[in-house]
Design a protein around this motif. Sequence first.
Motif, mmCIF file in Angstrom:
data_model
loop_
_atom_site.group_PDB
_atom_site.id
_atom_site.type_symbol
_atom_site.label_atom_id
_atom_site.label_comp_id
_atom_site.label_asym_id
_atom_site.label_seq_id
_atom_site.Cartn_x
_atom_site.Cartn_y
_atom_site.Cartn_z
ATOM 1 N N PHE A 242 -2.831 3.857 -3.044
ATOM 2 C CA PHE A 242 -2.743 2.834 -4.082
ATOM 3 C C PHE A 242 -2.378 1.512 -3.422
ATOM 4 C CE2 PHE A 242 -1.487 6.915 -5.828
ATOM 5 C CZ PHE A 242 -2.391 7.050 -6.865
ATOM 6 N N ARG A 243 -3.080 0.471 -3.783
ATOM 7 C CA ARG A 243 -2.799 -0.866 -3.257
ATOM 8 C C ARG A 243 -2.416 -1.753 -4.442
ATOM 9 N NH1 ARG A 243 -7.521 -1.897 -0.381
ATOM 10 N NH2 ARG A 243 -6.682 -0.449 1.144
ATOM 11 N N VAL A 244 -1.226 -2.364 -4.346
ATOM 12 C CA VAL A 244 -0.669 -3.148 -5.442
ATOM 13 C C VAL A 244 -0.465 -4.589 -4.980
ATOM 14 C CG1 VAL A 244 1.275 -3.358 -7.042
ATOM 15 C CG2 VAL A 244 0.530 -1.081 -6.280
ATOM 16 N N ARG A 245 -1.052 -5.538 -5.722
ATOM 17 C CA ARG A 245 -0.857 -6.970 -5.434
ATOM 18 C C ARG A 245 0.247 -7.496 -6.354
ATOM 19 N NH1 ARG A 245 -5.500 -9.554 -7.099
ATOM 20 N NH2 ARG A 245 -6.495 -9.183 -5.103
ATOM 21 N N ILE A 246 1.247 -8.139 -5.724
ATOM 22 C CA ILE A 246 2.376 -8.706 -6.461
ATOM 23 C C ILE A 246 2.403 -10.194 -6.163
ATOM 24 C CG2 ILE A 246 4.875 -8.662 -6.799
ATOM 25 C CD1 ILE A 246 4.645 -5.745 -5.475
ATOM 26 N N SER B 182 3.133 -11.434 -11.517
ATOM 27 C CA SER B 182 1.983 -10.637 -11.959
ATOM 28 C C SER B 182 1.802 -9.490 -10.980
ATOM 29 C CB SER B 182 0.721 -11.481 -12.064
ATOM 30 O OG SER B 182 0.304 -11.929 -10.796
ATOM 31 N N VAL B 183 1.361 -8.368 -11.506
ATOM 32 C CA VAL B 183 1.214 -7.141 -10.731
ATOM 33 C C VAL B 183 -0.152 -6.548 -11.050
ATOM 34 C CG1 VAL B 183 2.187 -4.856 -10.266
ATOM 35 C CG2 VAL B 183 3.702 -6.754 -10.904
ATOM 36 N N ASN B 184 -0.934 -6.274 -10.016
ATOM 37 C CA ASN B 184 -2.260 -5.700 -10.220
ATOM 38 C C ASN B 184 -2.496 -4.546 -9.262
ATOM 39 O OD1 ASN B 184 -2.680 -8.925 -10.571
ATOM 40 N ND2 ASN B 184 -3.768 -7.756 -12.112
ATOM 41 N N LEU B 185 -2.932 -3.415 -9.795
ATOM 42 C CA LEU B 185 -3.391 -2.315 -8.962
ATOM 43 C C LEU B 185 -4.811 -2.680 -8.531
ATOM 44 C CD1 LEU B 185 -2.839 0.572 -7.863
ATOM 45 C CD2 LEU B 185 -3.973 1.420 -9.925
ATOM 46 N N ILE B 186 -4.995 -2.975 -7.245
ATOM 47 C CA ILE B 186 -6.296 -3.466 -6.788
ATOM 48 C C ILE B 186 -7.111 -2.397 -6.065
ATOM 49 C CG2 ILE B 186 -5.605 -5.880 -6.723
ATOM 50 C CD1 ILE B 186 -5.194 -5.614 -3.696
ATOM 51 N N HIS B 187 -6.499 -1.231 -5.819
ATOM 52 C CA HIS B 187 -7.238 -0.138 -5.187
ATOM 53 C C HIS B 187 -6.565 1.178 -5.547
ATOM 54 C CE1 HIS B 187 -9.569 2.076 -2.190
ATOM 55 N NE2 HIS B 187 -8.441 2.667 -1.851
ATOM 56 N N ARG B 188 -7.397 2.161 -5.880
ATOM 57 C CA ARG B 188 -6.914 3.516 -6.159
ATOM 58 C C ARG B 188 -7.920 4.481 -5.557
ATOM 59 N NH1 ARG B 188 -4.726 6.895 -10.956
ATOM 60 N NH2 ARG B 188 -6.013 8.734 -10.787
ATOM 61 N N SER B 189 -7.429 5.393 -4.734
ATOM 62 C CA SER B 189 -8.286 6.408 -4.127
ATOM 63 C C SER B 189 -7.543 7.733 -4.207
ATOM 64 C CB SER B 189 -8.559 6.042 -2.665
ATOM 65 O OG SER B 189 -9.187 7.109 -2.004
ATOM 66 N N ALA C 176 -10.550 0.235 -20.819
ATOM 67 C CA ALA C 176 -9.537 -0.761 -21.179
ATOM 68 C C ALA C 176 -8.826 -1.230 -19.912
ATOM 69 C CB ALA C 176 -8.523 -0.154 -22.152
ATOM 70 N N ASP C 177 -8.355 -2.442 -19.971
ATOM 71 C CA ASP C 177 -7.595 -2.975 -18.850
ATOM 72 C C ASP C 177 -6.191 -2.403 -18.840
ATOM 73 O OD1 ASP C 177 -9.676 -4.580 -17.977
ATOM 74 O OD2 ASP C 177 -9.057 -6.272 -19.219
ATOM 75 N N SER C 178 -5.551 -2.512 -17.708
ATOM 76 C CA SER C 178 -4.155 -2.103 -17.620
ATOM 77 C C SER C 178 -3.317 -3.043 -18.483
ATOM 78 C CB SER C 178 -3.695 -2.132 -16.174
ATOM 79 O OG SER C 178 -3.832 -3.429 -15.654
ATOM 80 N N VAL C 179 -2.153 -2.559 -18.883
ATOM 81 C CA VAL C 179 -1.285 -3.351 -19.748
ATOM 82 C C VAL C 179 0.139 -3.352 -19.211
ATOM 83 C CG1 VAL C 179 -2.668 -2.959 -21.829
ATOM 84 C CG2 VAL C 179 -0.818 -1.390 -21.269
ATOM 85 N N ARG C 180 0.888 -4.323 -19.658
ATOM 86 C CA ARG C 180 2.307 -4.400 -19.323
ATOM 87 C C ARG C 180 3.039 -3.403 -20.218
ATOM 88 N NH1 ARG C 180 5.363 -9.913 -17.958
ATOM 89 N NH2 ARG C 180 7.205 -8.919 -17.065
ATOM 90 N N ARG C 181 3.785 -2.489 -19.606
ATOM 91 C CA ARG C 181 4.493 -1.440 -20.356
ATOM 92 C C ARG C 181 5.902 -1.241 -19.800
ATOM 93 N NH1 ARG C 181 0.966 1.565 -23.461
ATOM 94 N NH2 ARG C 181 -1.129 1.768 -22.642
ATOM 95 N N ASP C 182 6.768 -0.806 -20.674
ATOM 96 C CA ASP C 182 8.117 -0.405 -20.284
ATOM 97 C C ASP C 182 8.127 1.085 -19.946
ATOM 98 O OD1 ASP C 182 9.468 -2.882 -20.628
ATOM 99 O OD2 ASP C 182 9.481 -2.569 -22.790
ATOM 100 N N GLU C 183 9.177 1.503 -19.275
ATOM 101 C CA GLU C 183 9.476 2.907 -18.977
ATOM 102 C C GLU C 183 8.403 3.604 -18.129
ATOM 103 O OE1 GLU C 183 10.429 4.641 -22.813
ATOM 104 O OE2 GLU C 183 12.462 3.841 -22.666
ATOM 105 N N GLU D 222 0.854 -1.169 0.000
ATOM 106 C CA GLU D 222 0.000 0.000 0.000
ATOM 107 C C GLU D 222 0.898 1.230 0.000
ATOM 108 O OE1 GLU D 222 -4.371 -0.061 2.017
ATOM 109 O OE2 GLU D 222 -2.672 -0.351 3.333
ATOM 110 N N PHE D 223 0.582 2.170 -0.864
ATOM 111 C CA PHE D 223 1.310 3.430 -0.948
ATOM 112 C C PHE D 223 0.354 4.555 -0.574
ATOM 113 C CE2 PHE D 223 3.667 0.615 -3.663
ATOM 114 C CZ PHE D 223 4.992 0.992 -3.510
#
Length: 177
Positions: free
Chosen positions: A125-129, A110-117, A52-59, A33-34
């Motif tokens: 921000f809550r990130v599941r890794i 796998s990385v998922n942003l599961i909460h954004r406020s 659209a869903d989030s995508v895997r991106r560089d940079e 959690e950040f």
Amino acid sequence: MFELKPFAETEFTKIIKVESQVYVTAKDEVILEFFLSGPTRHLHFPPQHEGADSVRRDELWKTTCLEAFFAFDNNSDSPYLEVNCSPNGDWNAYAFNSYRQGMRADGTASVNLIHRSLESDQAVFRVRIQSPAMPQFKQLGITAVIEFSDGSKSYFALSHPGPQADFHNKAAFTYSL
């Protein structure tokens, strides 16, 4: 709660505080959690995806990016995993053979942003890794690149042990898993 320290103090880092919390939720999963506290109008976030869903991106680190570094040990010559997550949900994970060497996309994490406020005085921000290697990781570095409304960036970490902001420096992987 752990406070992430800016590498250099600026007018913005004086009014924005970055903190993180770690939750080990399964043998192969960690949730980070950040918390960004302060007037969020001074923060720049990548645009949200519309339909659209989030995508895997560089940079992703070129703008606001929430990051984590997982290591088996503190030896600079050993492998580690870098995880990046944008506040819009885009993500990436990179495996390294040793300090900044052998970078490649990690196909097992796998990385998922599961909460954004986002409120006027705080962003959360809550990130599941998830990774099958998670049970072997012993050290964690928690970091964030924060872009401000004027385009400037600050580099936040649990610690900054070197003369430059260097998230790959294992001396900064100070959280024990």
